[in-house]
Write an enzyme that holds these catalytic residues in place. Structure first.
Site, PDB file in Angstrom:
ATOM      1  N   GLY A  42       0.842  -1.157   0.175  1.00 46.89           N
ATOM      2  CA  GLY A  42      -0.048  -0.130   0.014  1.00 46.89           C
ATOM      3  C   GLY A  42       1.015   1.297   0.044  1.00 46.89           C
ATOM      4  N   ASP A  43       0.170   2.223  -0.171  1.00 50.95           N
ATOM      5  CA  ASP A  43       0.879   3.800  -0.303  1.00 50.95           C
ATOM      6  C   ASP A  43       2.171   3.818  -1.331  1.00 50.95           C
ATOM      7  OD1 ASP A  43      -0.793   4.292   2.216  1.00 50.95           O
ATOM      8  OD2 ASP A  43       0.635   2.924   3.326  1.00 50.95           O
ATOM      9  N   LYS A  99      -0.461   5.595  -5.462  1.00 60.09           N
ATOM     10  CA  LYS A  99      -1.354   5.245  -6.716  1.00 60.09           C
ATOM     11  C   LYS A  99      -2.311   6.512  -7.087  1.00 60.09           C
ATOM     12  CE  LYS A  99      -3.241   1.676  -4.214  1.00 60.09           C
ATOM     13  NZ  LYS A  99      -2.147   1.596  -3.196  1.00 60.09           N
ATOM     14  N   ASN A 155     -10.123   2.693   4.717  1.00 56.19           N
ATOM     15  CA  ASN A 155      -8.624   2.728   5.131  1.00 56.19           C
ATOM     16  C   ASN A 155      -7.903   3.071   4.366  1.00 56.19           C
ATOM     17  OD1 ASN A 155      -9.872   0.660   3.449  1.00 56.19           O
ATOM     18  ND2 ASN A 155      -8.810  -1.082   4.408  1.00 56.19           N
ATOM     19  N   GLY A 161      -6.374   6.051   1.450  1.00 56.61           N
ATOM     20  CA  GLY A 161      -6.151   7.368   1.501  1.00 56.61           C
ATOM     21  C   GLY A 161      -5.499   8.020   0.399  1.00 56.61           C
ATOM     22  N   HIS A 162      -5.968   8.181  -0.775  1.00 60.39           N
ATOM     23  CA  HIS A 162      -5.191   8.638  -1.771  1.00 60.39           C
ATOM     24  C   HIS A 162      -5.087  10.097  -1.915  1.00 60.39           C
ATOM     25  CE1 HIS A 162      -6.428   5.042  -4.656  1.00 60.39           C
ATOM     26  NE2 HIS A 162      -5.612   4.484  -3.650  1.00 60.39           N
ATOM     27  N   GLN A 166      -5.071  -0.202  -1.178  1.00 57.30           N
ATOM     28  CA  GLN A 166      -3.831  -0.870  -0.466  1.00 57.30           C
ATOM     29  C   GLN A 166      -2.939  -1.453  -1.627  1.00 57.30           C
ATOM     30  OE1 GLN A 166      -7.356  -1.817   0.511  1.00 57.30           O
ATOM     31  NE2 GLN A 166      -7.061   0.015   1.754  1.00 57.30           N
ATOM     32  N   ARG A 222      -0.132   7.618  10.692  1.00 58.65           N
ATOM     33  CA  ARG A 222       1.085   6.976  11.429  1.00 58.65           C
ATOM     34  C   ARG A 222       2.334   7.027  10.772  1.00 58.65           C
ATOM     35  NH1 ARG A 222      -1.717   1.249  12.046  1.00 58.65           N
ATOM     36  NH2 ARG A 222      -2.519   1.682  10.165  1.00 58.65           N
TER      37      ARG A 222
HETATM   38  P1  IMP Z   1      -7.340  -2.651   7.892  1.00 52.21           P
HETATM   39  O1  IMP Z   1      -7.427  -2.449   6.494  1.00 52.21           O
HETATM   40  O2  IMP Z   1      -7.946  -1.306   8.540  1.00 52.21           O
HETATM   41  O3  IMP Z   1      -8.221  -3.882   8.338  1.00 52.21           O
HETATM   42  O4  IMP Z   1      -5.718  -2.728   8.338  1.00 52.21           O
HETATM   43  C1  IMP Z   1      -5.185  -3.930   7.964  1.00 52.21           C
HETATM   44  C2  IMP Z   1      -3.871  -3.663   7.607  1.00 52.21           C
HETATM   45  O5  IMP Z   1      -3.611  -3.153   6.104  1.00 52.21           O
HETATM   46  C3  IMP Z   1      -3.114  -2.822   8.449  1.00 52.21           C
HETATM   47  O6  IMP Z   1      -1.599  -3.161   8.659  1.00 52.21           O
HETATM   48  C4  IMP Z   1      -3.123  -1.297   7.870  1.00 52.21           C
HETATM   49  O7  IMP Z   1      -1.969  -0.677   8.256  1.00 52.21           O
HETATM   50  C5  IMP Z   1      -2.947  -1.912   6.253  1.00 52.21           C
HETATM   51  N1  IMP Z   1      -3.765  -0.949   5.469  1.00 52.21           N
HETATM   52  C6  IMP Z   1      -5.143  -0.691   5.421  1.00 52.21           C
HETATM   53  N2  IMP Z   1      -5.279   0.149   4.478  1.00 52.21           N
HETATM   54  C7  IMP Z   1      -4.145   0.756   4.103  1.00 52.21           C
HETATM   55  C8  IMP Z   1      -3.647   1.743   3.144  1.00 52.21           C
HETATM   56  O8  IMP Z   1      -4.539   2.143   2.196  1.00 52.21           O
HETATM   57  N3  IMP Z   1      -2.399   1.792   2.884  1.00 52.21           N
HETATM   58  C9  IMP Z   1      -1.443   0.982   3.659  1.00 52.21           C
HETATM   59  N4  IMP Z   1      -1.648   0.067   4.521  1.00 52.21           N
HETATM   60  C10 IMP Z   1      -3.064  -0.074   4.809  1.00 52.21           C
END
Ligand code: IMP
Length: 427
Positions: A12-13, A16, A38, A40-41, A225, A304
């Site tokens: 992720g990150d 994109k 979850n 964030g673009h 992600q 974070r």
């Molecule tokens: P959840 O998707 O909030 O359940 O988180 C599960 C895992 O995916 C955690 O390690 C989050 O930090 C990671 N995660 C979820 N969404 C993103 C994203 O958009 N970018 C990076 N990591 C993500």
């Protein structure tokens, strides 16, 4: 290409948002197919900086249709806030340019609450979720106890289903987690108006996307992600709860995989991960801190600090192979300017045995060691470069090496957050 899928090839990150925003200029329909708020673009347009969590970044381009598909877990309160926020800044958002799948699942406040409580319950084994209720919502979807967007459109139906759902969740909150239950009346009141506010946007988006494709429109599927966070193929259990790769398009957008014409992965020139879990090429030292500081590696959703490390060709090769990527895009190459020496993970030693393939079946990466190649860095600031031949020779050699190691052509290199800060890789 009439249909194109762009997905993250790391954790992720990968940047994109900016790439998809650029590609959206040539697309008619942009579709989110998995994940939720979850994600964030971040998109930078001139002086303006937009962080979009649910709405595809195509919304910033006039004339596009933006779809939130059935595979997305939708927090309707976040969605309404995002719509209002865009409108306040003069972005047009109507039922014509934003479409929401009637069969997408809804994230309620109790999902968010249980997300936090489950993390506490897991203790040292916590996942480090974003706390947005993603896992609990997808769990209810699979358990067939969830509510969908269509349920919000009928208050009587919502009341019946929410009452039943919350009774079970409150038992969990009280008896397992020892916390105060949630008020049904408050939850009902909170969501009573939501259906009405969303009604105009809601439809059978799968059919709408298939019709658009049949009519010759350009469709862009936007992954959130990254593949290494994929529920099936990522570093389970330290993953998100959806199919983040190309596989998610079929179910999450209602689009036949046989109609996908081009697939592009996105990966940073180094690597980051937010949350817990395996990260073989992590640099838990000053170099990692330096990458984090220069690359502004702080979560767009939670703020974070991201863990940082060198480019891991084994993991990216796995992601590109698994998704059948036709090409990929290297982002944030500018962040590497000024490092005397760069390291690229080329292979792993797994229990002492050298492997080129990511050991996906292993329960953890204990016993896995990354083998690196050392390459000379470059000193020049490359953020203003727009042509391949103007890049320092060592920067070009670095991209060539990544291309060689991944066995997949690099189509573009990104050197800054602005829309135009990209370099096409000549063939
Ligand atoms: P959840 O998707 O909030 O359940 O988180 C599960 C895992 O995916 C955690 O390690 C989050 O930090 C990671 N995660 C979820 N969404 C993103 C994203 O958009 N970018 C990076 N990591 C993500």
């Amino acid at each position: 290409m009439p249909s194109l899928c762009v997905f993250g090839a790391q954790w992720g990150d990968e940047g994109k948002g900016k790439i998809i925003d650029r590609m959206a200029a040539d697309a008619d329909v942009i579709v989110r197919y998995q994940g939720g708020a979850n994600a964030g673009h971040t998109v930078v347009v001139g002086e303006e900086r937009y962080v979009l969590h649910l709405i595809p970044s195509g919304i910033l381009h006039a004339g596009t249709v933006n779809v939130i598909g059935s595979g997305v877990a939708i927090d309707p309160l976040t969605l309404l806030e995002e719509i209002a926020g865009l409108r306040e800044r003069g972005v047009r958002v109507t039922h014509e340019n934003l479409r929401v799948a009637s069969n997408a699942h809804v994230i309620f406040q109790h999902h968010r609450r249980i997300d936090g409580l489950s993390e506490r319950w897991r203790g040292d084994g916590r996942i480090g979720t974003t706390g947005r209720g993603i896992g609990p919502c997808y769990a209810d979807k699979a358990a067939r106890t969830g509510l969908r967007i269509c349920d919000l459109l009928d208050t009587g139906r919502m009341r019946v289903r929410l009452t039943a759902a919350l009774a079970e969740k409150n038992a969990l909150i009280e008896r397992v987690h020892g916390e105060a239950p949630m008020s049904l009346d408050e939850e009902l009141a909170r969501y009573a108006e939501v259906g009405d506010q969303l009604r105009a946007f809601v439809g059978d988006t799968g059919a709408e996307v298939r019709d658009a494709y049949a009519a010759g429109k350009q469709i862009l599927f936007e992954g959130a992600q990254g593949l290494m966070l994929d529920l099936d193929h990522g570093t389970y259990p330290f993953v998100t709860s959806s199919s983040t790769g190309v596989g998610g398009v079929a179910s999450g957008a209602g689009f036949p995989p046989s109609r996908l014409d081009h697939v592009v992965g996105i990966a940073k020139a180094y690597c980051t991960r937010v949350g817990e879990g395996p990260f073989p090429s992590e640099l838990d030292n000053e170099t990692g801190e330096r990458l984090r500081a220069i690359g502004h590696e702080f979560g767009a959703t939670t703020g974070r600090p991201r863990r940082a490390g060198w480019f891991d060709a084994v993991a990216v090769r796995y992601a590109l192979e698994l998704c059948g990527a036709d090409g990929w895009i290297v982002t944030k190459l500018d962040v590497l300017s000024g490092f005397d020496t760069l390291f690229v993970g080329t292979e792993y030693a797994v229990d002492g045995e050298i492997v080129q393939r990511y050991p996906a079946g292993r329960p953890s990466v204990e016993g896995v060691e990354v083998r690196y190649r050392e390459v000379p860095g470059w000193t020049e600031d490359i953020s203003g470069v727009r042509r391949w031949e103007d890049l320092p020779e060592r920067a070009r050699a670095y991209v060539d090496l990544l291309e060689d190691l991944t066995g997949t052509p690099v189509e573009m290199v990104s050197v800054g957050p602005e829309r135009d800060a990209v370099i096409r890789r000549p063939r």
